[in-house]
Design a protein around this motif. Structure first.
Motif, short mmCIF file in Angstrom:
data_model
loop_
_atom_site.label_atom_id
_atom_site.label_comp_id
_atom_site.label_asym_id
_atom_site.label_seq_id
_atom_site.Cartn_x
_atom_site.Cartn_y
_atom_site.Cartn_z
N LYS A 198 0.94 -1.39 0.07
CA LYS A 198 0.10 -0.49 -0.03
C LYS A 198 0.81 1.69 0.06
O LYS A 198 2.50 1.30 0.82
N PHE A 199 0.47 2.41 -0.91
CA PHE A 199 0.86 3.53 -1.03
C PHE A 199 0.21 4.64 -0.70
O PHE A 199 -1.04 4.69 -1.11
N ILE A 200 1.04 5.13 -0.22
CA ILE A 200 0.42 7.07 0.31
C ILE A 200 1.31 7.95 -0.66
O ILE A 200 2.11 8.67 -0.63
N ILE A 201 0.82 8.65 -1.48
CA ILE A 201 1.66 9.46 -2.02
C ILE A 201 0.64 10.76 -2.25
O ILE A 201 0.16 11.32 -2.38
N TYR A 202 2.31 11.91 -2.14
CA TYR A 202 1.96 13.29 -2.50
C TYR A 202 3.16 13.37 -3.60
O TYR A 202 3.93 13.25 -4.03
N GLY A 203 2.42 14.98 -3.97
CA GLY A 203 3.29 15.19 -4.95
C GLY A 203 2.70 14.96 -6.14
O GLY A 203 3.58 15.70 -7.12
N PHE A 204 1.08 14.85 -6.52
CA PHE A 204 1.01 14.44 -8.10
C PHE A 204 -0.09 15.65 -8.19
O PHE A 204 -1.28 16.06 -8.69
N ASN A 205 -1.12 16.47 -6.58
CA ASN A 205 -2.03 17.11 -6.40
C ASN A 205 -3.41 16.65 -6.63
O ASN A 205 -3.79 16.93 -7.71
N LYS A 206 -3.40 16.02 -5.80
CA LYS A 206 -4.57 14.87 -6.44
C LYS A 206 -5.40 14.33 -5.07
O LYS A 206 -4.66 13.96 -4.23
N GLU A 207 -6.38 14.34 -4.90
CA GLU A 207 -6.89 13.54 -4.09
C GLU A 207 -7.54 12.29 -3.89
O GLU A 207 -8.38 12.64 -5.23
N GLY A 208 -7.79 10.97 -3.52
CA GLY A 208 -8.91 9.61 -3.34
C GLY A 208 -8.17 8.88 -3.47
O GLY A 208 -6.56 8.69 -3.65
N LYS A 209 -8.65 7.24 -4.44
CA LYS A 209 -7.67 6.00 -4.16
C LYS A 209 -7.82 5.14 -5.61
O LYS A 209 -8.96 5.60 -6.41
N ASP A 210 -6.79 5.06 -6.02
CA ASP A 210 -6.55 4.03 -7.13
C ASP A 210 -6.41 2.86 -6.53
O ASP A 210 -4.64 2.40 -7.16
N GLY A 211 -6.77 1.58 -6.64
CA GLY A 211 -6.00 0.21 -5.65
C GLY A 211 -5.66 0.54 -5.15
O GLY A 211 -6.50 1.09 -3.78
N ASN A 212 -4.63 -0.25 -4.52
CA ASN A 212 -3.41 0.17 -3.38
C ASN A 212 -2.56 1.41 -3.16
O ASN A 212 -1.29 1.55 -2.39
N LEU A 213 -3.07 2.68 -4.59
CA LEU A 213 -2.73 4.08 -4.10
C LEU A 213 -3.25 4.81 -3.38
O LEU A 213 -4.50 4.84 -4.15
N THR A 214 -3.13 5.60 -2.28
CA THR A 214 -4.24 6.50 -2.05
C THR A 214 -3.06 7.64 -2.28
O THR A 214 -2.14 7.87 -1.62
N PHE A 215 -3.79 8.82 -3.34
CA PHE A 215 -3.13 9.80 -3.31
C PHE A 215 -3.87 11.50 -2.83
O PHE A 215 -5.24 11.98 -2.04
N ARG A 216 -3.23 12.57 -2.57
CA ARG A 216 -3.03 13.35 -1.10
C ARG A 216 -2.85 14.75 -1.39
O ARG A 216 -1.22 13.94 -2.23
N LYS A 217 -2.97 15.43 -1.30
CA LYS A 217 -2.45 16.84 -1.74
C LYS A 217 -1.82 16.94 -0.83
O LYS A 217 -2.16 17.13 0.08
N PHE A 218 -0.74 17.89 -0.88
CA PHE A 218 0.03 18.79 -0.16
C PHE A 218 -0.67 19.12 1.22
O PHE A 218 -1.23 20.15 1.30
N ASN A 219 -0.46 18.67 2.71
CA ASN A 219 -1.09 19.05 3.56
C ASN A 219 -0.10 18.84 4.68
O ASN A 219 0.62 17.82 5.06
N GLU A 220 0.69 19.91 5.42
CA GLU A 220 1.52 19.65 6.55
C GLU A 220 0.83 18.98 7.76
O GLU A 220 2.38 17.94 7.85
N ASP A 221 0.06 19.14 7.64
CA ASP A 221 -0.07 17.71 9.49
C ASP A 221 -0.18 16.68 8.92
O ASP A 221 0.28 15.77 9.68
#
Length: 656
Positions: A527-550
């Protein structure tokens, strides 16, 4: 008459015929030629007479040009040096553009009378420099086609005859200050490279570099300071010595005036009339009186300009930690701080601090995790004129308003330029100068990348008083009196986190175009949590997050490993939290490659040029080994680097 062409001469029998012939061949004919000669002892005068020139007494270039202007009949004056050659239709193009744009003063672009690539590049740079600064600080590369309305020349009392060097630049600046100036785009004038051949490139660059820097600081440079001579082709050494003696005598007679100009250039326009003995005595008396003025009380509060590279978030994050210390309540009577940055860094800093100002900056272009050098350079070239104008307007004006005692740069290059212009000491505080200031190891096949990186880094930050380096590796320092290394600057929020190892991997990318990375991660069972692609959401084993310091703090503290390019801040925070690192440096980014090389060398993880599922699985199999190595890393606070910076501020700050 439309145009008066004015040419100062001294022993110009070799070059003057070329210029006069090119003038006579022009289609435009509504002109006169005035030669202001400084007692030439060759055939200069005979040549001028043969071409029907009006000959007047000359002297130093400024005197000759003014004497020519006094007898000029034209409504427009064109000042030329004697070793030039007009290109076809030069006069017609010059007058057309000058009148069409309703200009008051202008200068033409230059082309070398040489086939050497070096000479063409140097003259192209001179043209670029003049155009880039035409609306910021009007400037000339020499008296290569300065054109001005005669009434304006007379209003400002012509060239300053007190100056023995840079009288042409001074003339342009004074006349252009409140009038319409332009570097003409159509006419090009051919210029001799004789001074380049006589003086040598090194000496000439030092001469013009020093004089240009002084010009931006409001200081006029004396010819003696630069070992600059005006003579060409004198018959023998006696004639040469005689001319130099004359120049020296004139310089000595006006030294008090030059001193006055240097002391307070803002009053320069008040001193533009030709200086007589009576005026010199008045200036001497004025300076004598100034000795009795009240002493300015020293203010111990230091004004700091802190400038931060705006590319990515790393520079801003680290600098914010430093700034939080400098702006604490206990320091409010010690420091007054003004912060400058661009892009995302500016947005991040303006919400945290007062007195934050946005400036322009450069951004590296990435595609599929590779630096695109041509596109990066093209974007930089396009942005430079506008950045120069806007940044000069912000930085320079703020500097005049607040008079900084010290400038601190986290790899922001416009503050470096400002430091040189206003003569305020610079402190460099970053990790990037590890490449230039220490004996680094690196993969031998990347030697060319290393040399290229060094060149760029040195051009960004020139000769600071102090290099304060931050690093997670500690090679030998080249000059221990100039530079010092401290452990990485770590945010309090990171230092206060508790490390755990949950069943996911944190992925951080600075380039959203790295599509190959996403394809590879999808092949994994992890499982991967990914920052840097400027989007939110899930794609299978990938969780995308927009930059948030906390969120990114929490995600990093609980991840079992980190995948990243090679950015310094994320790598050092991962080391602090004891997270094994799989790094894929962006191709062409030597700084990221160096960080990855030392991650591998120190046993904190692995560096790979490309990510693939095989190497990723092998890396994950070794996580316990890397975690054990990281447990041996001693975590430090930021106290020592803050103390070093405060000490450097006290030592190097300029007093007013």
């Amino acid at each position: 008459m439309k145009l008066s062409i004015i040419i100062p001469t001294y022993n110009e029998e070799e070059y003057l015929p070329i210029l006069l012939k090119s003038i006579k061949s022009q289609k435009f004919k509504d002109y006169e030629i005035i030669v202001a000669d400084a007692n030439s002892c060759d055939n200069t005068l005979k040549i001028a007479e043969s071409y029907g020139c009006n000959i007047v007494e000359g002297g130093l270039p400024g005197i000759g040009r003014n004497n020519g202007a006094k007898v000029a009949k034209g409504e427009i004056l064109l000042f030329l040096d004697s070793d030039l050659e007009l290109t076809e239709d030069y006069l017609e193009n010059t007058i057309d553009e000058f009148d069409r744009d309703n200009l008051d003063i202008g200068i033409t672009q230059i082309n070398p009378l040489s086939e050497k690539t070096r000479d063409k590049i140097l003259h192209d740079l001179a043209n670029w420099f003049m155009i880039a600064f035409e609306k910021i600080k009007p400037h000339g590369a020499g008296c290569y086609g300065i054109i001005a309305r005669k009434e304006l020349h007379e209003k400002y009392h012509g060239f300053d005859e007190r100056l023995t060097f840079g009288e042409d630049t001074d003339y342009i600046e004074r006349l252009a200050k409140n009038n319409k100036f332009k570097v003409l785009r159509n006419p090009i004038i051919n210029v001799s490279t004789r001074r380049l051949e006589e003086e040598g490139l090194g000496k000439l660059l030092r001469q013009y570099g020093k004089s240009t820097l002084n010009d931006f600081r409001g200081i006029r440079t004396n010819a003696d300071e630069l070992e600059y001579g005006f003579e060409h082709g004198a018959k023998d050494s006696l004639e040469k010595e005689d001319l130099l003696a004359k120049i020296k005598k004139i310089s000595e007679n006006h030294s008090i005036v030059n001193e006055s100009i240097n002391v307070n250039n803002e009053n320069n326009e008040k001193n533009q009339t030709n200086t007589s003995e009576w005026e010199t005595l008045k200036l001497e008396n004025s300076l004598e009186k100034s000795k009795n003025l009240p002493t300015i009380v020293k203010n111990d509060k230091k004004t700091i300009f802190y400038s931060i590279c705006g590319e990515g978030m790393g520079h801003a994050v680290r600098s914010a930690v430093i700034l939080e210390e400098l702006t604490k309540e206990k320091n409010k009577d010690k420091y007054e701080i003004y912060i400058f940055s661009s892009d995302r860094a500016y947005e991040y800093l303006k919400d945290k601090f007062d007195n934050v100002f946005e400036i322009g900056g450069f951004n590296t272009v990435y595609e599929n995790n590779a630096v695109k050098n041509k596109r990066t350079l093209l974007n930089a070239i396009k942005a430079t004129p506008n950045n120069l104008k806007e940044n000069y307007g912000i930085l320079y004006k703020k500097a005049r308003e607040h008079k900084p005692n010290i400038i601190i740069s986290d790899f922001e290059n416009y503050s470096n330029v400002l430091s040189k212009i206003i003569n305020v000491p610079l402190i460099s505080l970053d990790n990037i100068h590890m490449i230039t200031q220490t004996m680094i190891d690196y993969p031998p096949k990347h030697r060319q990348d290393m040399l290229a990186a060094k060149g760029v880094i040195r051009s960004y930050i020139l000769r600071p008083k102090r290099y304060i380096l931050t690093s997670f590796f500690f090679p030998e320092i080249k000059n221990q009196e100039k530079a010092i290394i401290y452990p990485p600057v770590i945010r309090d929020k990171i230092r206060n986190l508790k490390t755990s190892y949950q069943d996911y991997i944190l992925v951080y990318q600075t380039s959203s175009s790295n599509t190959q990375l996403i394809k590879t991660l999808k092949k994994s069972d992890e499982k991967f949590i990914i920052y840097g692609f400027n989007k939110e959401g899930k794609d299978g084993n990938l969780t995308f997050r927009k930059f948030n310091e906390d969120k990114i703090y929490n995600d990093m503290s609980n991840a079992k490993a980190v995948i990243t390019n090679g950015g310094f801040t994320l790598i050092t925070e991962a080391i602090y939290l004891k997270k094994p690192i799989y790094t894929i440096p962006a191709k062409g980014n030597f700084e990221q490659l160096l960080n990855g090389f030392y991650i591998d060398k120190l046993g904190y993880g692995e560096m790979h040029e490309k990510i693939n599922i095989t190497t990723l699985k092998l890396f994950l199999d070794k996580l316990s080994k890397y975690q054990d190595n990281l447990k041996n890393v001693k975590n430090n606070d930021n106290k020592k680097i803050i103390q070093e910076l405060e000490k450097s501020i006290e030592i190097y700050s300029k007093e007013y």
